[in-house]
Design a protein around this motif. Structure first.
Motif, PDB file in Angstrom:
ATOM      1  N   UNK B 156     -13.336  -0.515  -0.422  1.00 45.22           N
ATOM      2  CA  UNK B 156     -14.647   0.113  -0.199  1.00 45.22           C
ATOM      3  C   UNK B 156     -15.242  -0.179   1.177  1.00 45.22           C
ATOM      4  N   UNK B 157     -15.045  -1.392   1.678  1.00 48.50           N
ATOM      5  CA  UNK B 157     -15.708  -1.736   2.939  1.00 48.50           C
ATOM      6  C   UNK B 157     -14.715  -1.965   4.074  1.00 48.50           C
ATOM      7  N   UNK B 158     -13.552  -1.347   3.973  1.00 47.68           N
ATOM      8  CA  UNK B 158     -12.522  -1.602   4.989  1.00 47.68           C
ATOM      9  C   UNK B 158     -12.369  -0.437   5.954  1.00 47.68           C
ATOM     10  N   UNK B 159     -11.866  -0.757   7.156  1.00 40.07           N
ATOM     11  CA  UNK B 159     -11.605   0.306   8.131  1.00 40.07           C
ATOM     12  C   UNK B 159     -10.300   1.019   7.740  1.00 40.07           C
ATOM     13  N   UNK B 160     -10.052   2.216   8.296  1.00 42.13           N
ATOM     14  CA  UNK B 160      -8.892   3.011   7.869  1.00 42.13           C
ATOM     15  C   UNK B 160      -7.560   2.272   7.961  1.00 42.13           C
ATOM     16  N   UNK B 161      -7.385   1.450   8.989  1.00 41.30           N
ATOM     17  CA  UNK B 161      -6.104   0.754   9.133  1.00 41.30           C
ATOM     18  C   UNK B 161      -5.888  -0.231   7.982  1.00 41.30           C
ATOM     19  N   UNK B 162      -6.954  -0.969   7.629  1.00 40.60           N
ATOM     20  CA  UNK B 162      -6.846  -1.908   6.512  1.00 40.60           C
ATOM     21  C   UNK B 162      -6.713  -1.185   5.175  1.00 40.60           C
ATOM     22  N   UNK B 163      -7.370  -0.023   5.069  1.00 36.89           N
ATOM     23  CA  UNK B 163      -7.229   0.770   3.834  1.00 36.89           C
ATOM     24  C   UNK B 163      -5.763   1.140   3.658  1.00 36.89           C
ATOM     25  N   UNK B 164      -5.135   1.566   4.764  1.00 35.09           N
ATOM     26  CA  UNK B 164      -3.712   1.932   4.730  1.00 35.09           C
ATOM     27  C   UNK B 164      -2.852   0.761   4.301  1.00 35.09           C
ATOM     28  N   UNK B 165      -3.149  -0.428   4.859  1.00 29.53           N
ATOM     29  CA  UNK B 165      -2.371  -1.631   4.506  1.00 29.53           C
ATOM     30  C   UNK B 165      -2.469  -1.938   3.017  1.00 29.53           C
TER      31      UNK B 165
END
Lengths: 232, 234
Positions: B156-165
């Protein structure tokens, strides 16, 4: 000014030569205050834990009482302990008045609310999801409780520092119940008071330096422990 | 079937936050509870794990759950809480309290770190970034070798790169490790990328339960279509 400088010079000599009276006073103060803090911690933590982990009728009232007792006037504690321990008091038969034990009891009463209140506030201000997280990882109630104590360790150590500070610097209560008897119940604070009154400034200054150094040393040790954390 | 919910209803005062929710999840399925904020997703996950009581029944591995946290099931919260100690102590907490041997813990740690890449185990967990916190929280759950993983808005509170990870890790955990995952999210695209099956939950009601293909391409409910088009405002 000369009196102060001379006082410091003589005080340094007394400390460096390990004057027997100063050693006895310092040792008694340390013994009484450390005993009061250790016993106080043992008795205060169950109060802090009960207030932190359980809901029961009258809990808020008890929290208010504990918080209020943090500001308990030491002379009132001294008077109360004196009345209890005096020959006509309920515990007079134990013949504890004017003994180090009486001084420990008086300091204990001062220290318990301080440790209980600060520890309770530290534990109860933790994120409520900590317990949920611990339980979700399989912790039982005791294990979750221990985790919360570990998480609140900085506040708990602060409570010990505050308790020790209050105990070691206390005068009124231990003067009333200890009697300031030489080589028996004379502590740093009561001795400073006596020597200042008698004009023995060098001895009073020496005792003052030791008192400050002791408070400082204990604070440094506990603060380092607090910063480093406790291994799990 | 690993989990089965029947007639889950939860009321707070006059407000019904969950209304007769029923669904079941097979093994090793990736099941998503999709819904807007306030739909009752978190409440539902907390009911499954026993943190909140409700009417209705929850069966886990064929056994009815009454109270207490069931062994074999873990939950990851939206903003995971890190314990004020090292990353290593955080990850191994669950096994340490189970009194597992250090050899067992080290073995499990190797397996988990292979999936969830974490480099510095000595660092204090309170100094981690949002993405790192989620990875450590996932590792903490995986160490317990759970059969069912419940996740509440893990990105919910992550940037796109971390969401991908995180999505990559979840995919591996589900498809390679064979763990059943129930994900609660409001993120339609994430649900589409990860789910085998989905349930749409709106205002505590089950709107639709379908497989990924049906849900996104031929939804059974008009309300689902409107939700997917963004016509339902929350």
């Amino acid at each position: 000014m000369g009196v102060i400088i001379e006082g410091f010079v003589e005080a340094s000599r007394l400390i460096l030569t390990l004057d027997p009276e100063i050693v006895a006073i310092t040792w008694l103060s340390l013994k009484v205050s450390v005993s009061a803090v250790v016993l106080g911690f043992i008795l205060a933590m169950p109060i802090a834990l009960a207030l932190s982990f359980y809901n029961f009728p009258g809990k808020q009232f008890l929290v208010n009482i504990v918080n209020t007792l943090m500001g308990l006037p030491p002379v009132v504690v001294g008077l109360f302990v004196y009345l209890i321990l005096s020959a006509s008091g309920p515990l007079g038969f134990m013949q504890l008045l004017y003994s180090p034990a009486a001084m420990i009891i008086a300091q204990l009463i001062i220290v318990i609310p301080i440790i209980a209140a600060i520890s309770y506030n530290s534990i109860s201000s933790l994120d409520s999801r900590l317990k949920e997280t611990a339980v979700s990882l399989g912790a039982n109630n005791l294990q979750a409780m221990w985790l919360l104590i570990m998480e609140a360790r900085k506040g708990i150590v602060t409570s010990i520092i505050a308790g020790f500070g209050a105990a070691i610097s206390e005068v009124g209560a231990i003067f009333i119940v200890g009697g300031n008897i030489r080589f028996h119940t004379r502590a740093l604070t009561t001795a400073i008071m006596l020597e200042t009154r008698r004009g023995q400034f060098e001895l009073a200054i020496a005792l003052g330096i030791i008192l400050l150094a002791m408070a400082f040393a204990v604070n440094i040790i506990l603060t380092r422990y607090q910063a480093r954390g406790i291994p799990r | 079937m690993i989990l089965e919910l029947k007639g889950i209803t939860k009321t707070y005062g006059q407000q019904k936050v969950l209304d007769s929710v029923c669904f079941s999840v097979g093994k090793p399925e990736f099941f998503t509870i999709l819904g807007p904020s306030g739909a009752g997703k978190t409440t539902l996950l907390k009911i499954i794990t026993g943190f909140i009581s409700s009417s209705g029944t929850v069966h886990f591995k064929g056994r009815r759950l009454n109270n207490g946290f069931p062994e074999g099931m873990v939950i990851g919260f939206q903003n995971p809480i890190m314990f004020n100690t090292s990353v290593f102590n955080n990850i191994t907490y669950g096994l340490k309290i189970r009194k597992k041997t250090s050899n067992y813990i080290e073995g499990k740690l190797r397996d988990v770190l292979h999936i969830v890449r974490i480099n510095d185990l000595k660092r204090n967990a309170l100094s981690l970034s949002g993405g790192e916190v989620q990875r450590v929280a996932l590792a903490r759950l995986l160490m317990l070798d759970p059969e069912l993983i419940l996740l509440d808005e893990p990105t919910a509170h992550l940037d796109p790169s971390n969401v991908g990870n995180i999505e990559h890790i979840l995919h591996k955990v589900n498809k390679e490790m064979g763990k059943t995952i129930i994900l609660a999210t409001h993120n339609i695209n994430q649900a589409k990328r990860l789910s085998d099956r989905l349930m749409l939950l709106i205002d505590g009601r089950t709107v639709e339960i379908s497989d990924n293909e049906t849900f996104f391409n031929k939804p059974k409910s008009a309300e689902t279509s409107r939700f997917l088009k963004g016509d339902i405002v929350w």
